[in-house]
Design an enzyme around this catalytic site. Sequence first.
Site, PDB file in Angstrom:
ATOM      1  N   THR A 196       0.821  -1.218   0.000  1.00 27.45           N
ATOM      2  CA  THR A 196       0.000   0.000   0.000  1.00 27.45           C
ATOM      3  C   THR A 196       0.849   1.260   0.000  1.00 27.45           C
ATOM      4  O   THR A 196       0.496   2.262  -0.632  1.00 27.45           O
ATOM      5  CB  THR A 196      -0.936   0.003   1.220  1.00 27.45           C
ATOM      6  OG1 THR A 196      -1.838  -1.101   1.126  1.00 27.45           O
ATOM      7  CG2 THR A 196      -1.749   1.291   1.299  1.00 27.45           C
ATOM      8  N   SER A 235       2.063  -7.708  -0.148  1.00 26.26           N
ATOM      9  CA  SER A 235       2.849  -8.605   0.699  1.00 26.26           C
ATOM     10  C   SER A 235       2.416 -10.061   0.567  1.00 26.26           C
ATOM     11  O   SER A 235       3.241 -10.973   0.661  1.00 26.26           O
ATOM     12  CB  SER A 235       2.767  -8.156   2.160  1.00 26.26           C
ATOM     13  OG  SER A 235       1.424  -8.159   2.624  1.00 26.26           O
ATOM     14  N   THR A 283       1.196  -4.302   4.416  1.00 21.70           N
ATOM     15  CA  THR A 283       0.922  -4.568   5.837  1.00 21.70           C
ATOM     16  C   THR A 283       0.209  -5.890   6.085  1.00 21.70           C
ATOM     17  O   THR A 283       0.210  -6.382   7.218  1.00 21.70           O
ATOM     18  CB  THR A 283       0.072  -3.430   6.447  1.00 21.70           C
ATOM     19  OG1 THR A 283      -1.165  -3.333   5.735  1.00 21.70           O
ATOM     20  CG2 THR A 283       0.815  -2.104   6.385  1.00 21.70           C
ATOM     21  N   ASP A 284      -0.404  -6.485   5.052  1.00 27.48           N
ATOM     22  CA  ASP A 284      -1.205  -7.690   5.283  1.00 27.48           C
ATOM     23  C   ASP A 284      -0.394  -8.809   5.934  1.00 27.48           C
ATOM     24  O   ASP A 284      -0.869  -9.483   6.849  1.00 27.48           O
ATOM     25  CB  ASP A 284      -1.826  -8.179   3.978  1.00 27.48           C
ATOM     26  CG  ASP A 284      -3.036  -7.356   3.572  1.00 27.48           C
ATOM     27  OD1 ASP A 284      -3.456  -6.498   4.369  1.00 27.48           O
ATOM     28  OD2 ASP A 284      -3.561  -7.558   2.458  1.00 27.48           O
TER      29      ASP A 284
END
Length: 380
Positions: A46, A94, A125-126
């Site tokens: 992101t 990710s 961030t996942d």
Amino acid sequence: MKIAHRTTALLCSFAVAAGVSLAGASAHADERKDLPEVAVIGTGGTISGVSTNRVSFQDYQSGKLAISKMVDELRPEVNGLAKVTTEQFGNKGSSGYSIADYRKLTASVDAALKKSDAVVVTTGTDTMEEFAYWLDLTVRSDKPVVLTGSMRPWTVIGTDAPANLYNAIKLAASRKTKCYGTVVMLNDEIQAAREVRKTNALRMDTFESGRSGVLGAVDQDNIRLNRAPARVQKCGKSAWRTPFDLDRIVGKVSAKESKPLPKVEIAYSYQDAGGEAIKAFADGGAKGVVTAGTGAGGISPAMSTARTDAVKKGVTFASTTRTGSGAVYDSTAATGVIGAEDLSPQKARLLLLLSLAATKDEKLIREWFATLGTAQFTTR
């Protein structure tokens, strides 16, 4: 005569001005020489996303901006923190990376740390918590490694992306997290790789470390550290490094003969859960399975039967809890089943995967889970 005097004075003033300018440039160059070198490795996510418009906070395409462009947009301010270089490892979400990619990322970070004082890695961030724990377990240098990302793309109003990247570089340049292993820096907070978890799908304060708490914070010009990971206790000793030297246990990343890392899966328990998932994993070649159990690691009767059968076939299990906190303690009475204490299922998977790559000795793997897998300081 007056003209001659004025010309002489003017030339003198130019000479003085030039001298001041050259001296200032020289001083600036000296200041730059003293700055630490920080390598920023971009993997996408992101943070490198481009939104449909300035207010499309969830509607965007990730992995569109190059890390070099993102760092350049932080200049000239970032120039006062460090001599920053960039490397584009990849540019995707990710979740799009494989364990083989993780292997290559470790090699990239190790190579960068041989030339730089610290490394920043940007990711989505996942699965950032898995990126962080993998690097924590595999990077050989004790120099700072800082992961960052964002919950909003670079191009929207109120994005957290530029501030997170700037603060991550600031933290890395400070070298205050030497021997901390890998840390995560988002939303002004510093978190340990072992404990940090993503707890909310959308909020910017999504990353937390449970009851362990954050390591510290970056407050503009102030970096405050309130605690440290247990591994700092071994700083300066060979024992600081984990047993997971991938060049030794797997082979050089560029070598054709490099063997793949073992396949390890996760099976989630719930009311009346069937044993089919565990059986399928075992039949599909999994060398290890992590169970995300109820309470202190409980699994359904059907899963328990399937686990017993899989252990007989040589599959090693790690037992975790799906609750999000608390520990599943080890019991040597259960052959083939190792308690993962308070590691999350996804992090226990990485530790089990690396352990199985390094050894077939179950006793040694238990020892690694009881030492590397915990966050406890030991009595000197």
